[in-house]
Every structure is written in structure tokens, then in C-alpha cells.
Scaffold this motif. Structure first.
Motif: not given
Length: 120
Positions: A52-58, A71-72, A80-81, A105-106
Motif C-alpha cells: 500500500e501507499l504509506l504515510v510516515a511521520k514522527p 510528514i512523508k 518511508a524507510t 509511525i507508519i
């Protein structure tokens, strides 16, 4: 009534644990990343990370993460990695405060229209 700030992952965990079985609400899907995270194990426990497409953020109680470029959005697992690894354990200045980003968190990317800046 008092309030205590909690991380986004903790909030999602509370929701997941308290959803009644048989409810139409879907459980929150998320993965927590920190310095001890073994990526192979994380992906094995969360196979949706690969598809899936993802969102990564602190995940450190930082306000206005989007405006701060923290936010990515709409990325794959490799994106994301690398985005997280570029920031994990590094000093980050937010306003006058400087600190290290230790928790991320992803979660799956959910396309939506940005009507205004409100949250649920």
C-alpha cells in the motif's frame, strides 16, 4: 476532567482494544518505528507495508508536523524507510526547541480532499 497528551500510536492502540467485535468500524492499521526496530520483522508483522501507499511521520507530540515538513505522504515502503532513517536519532529544531526524533509511525495513505485543517 484532566487530559494527558498521548502519542498517536497509543491512541490508535486504545481505539483498537476498545472496538466492539461485530462493529462496522475498521481497526487502525499502523506500525511503530524506533531505533530498535528490525525492519524485516516489522514488515512480516504488517504485510500491508509492502503493498500500500504509506504515510510516515514522527510520533512525538509535535504540533503542525505537516507545516514543519515532518510528514512523508503517499510513499512506498522504501521511501518511508529512507525518510525515517534520515531523521531517526537526529537533532530537529522546532521553534526554539531542539531534540532528537526517536519515535515514528507508519500508516496506510488514505486519499481525501482537504476541505479545511480540522482533525477527528
Amino acid at each position: 476532567m484532566s487530559a494527558k497528551a498521548i502519542s498517536e500510536a497509543t491512541g490508535k492502540d486504545i481505539i483498537n482494544r476498545n472496538l466492539s467485535t461485530g462493529t462496522a468500524a475498521a481497526k487502525c492499521r499502523y506500525a511503530v518505528v524506533n531505533a530498535e526496530t528490525k525492519w524485516v520483522d516489522l514488515v512480516a508483522e504488517n504485510p500491508w507495508l509492502k503493498t500500500e501507499l504509506l504515510v510516515a511521520k514522527p510520533d512525538q507530540l509535535i504540533k503542525r508536523r505537516g507545516k514543519l515538513g515532518l510528514i512523508k505522504v503517499k510513499t512506498d515502503l522504501n521511501g518511508a524507510t529512507s525518510w525515517i532513517q534520515e531523521r531517526l536519532g537526529k537533532d530537529q529544531q522546532i521553534g526554539k526547541a531542539v531534540g532528537k526524533l526517536k519515535n515514528f509511525i507508519i500508516e496506510p495513505f488514505v486519499p481525501h480532499k482537504q476541505l479545511r485543517g480540522s482533525h477527528l
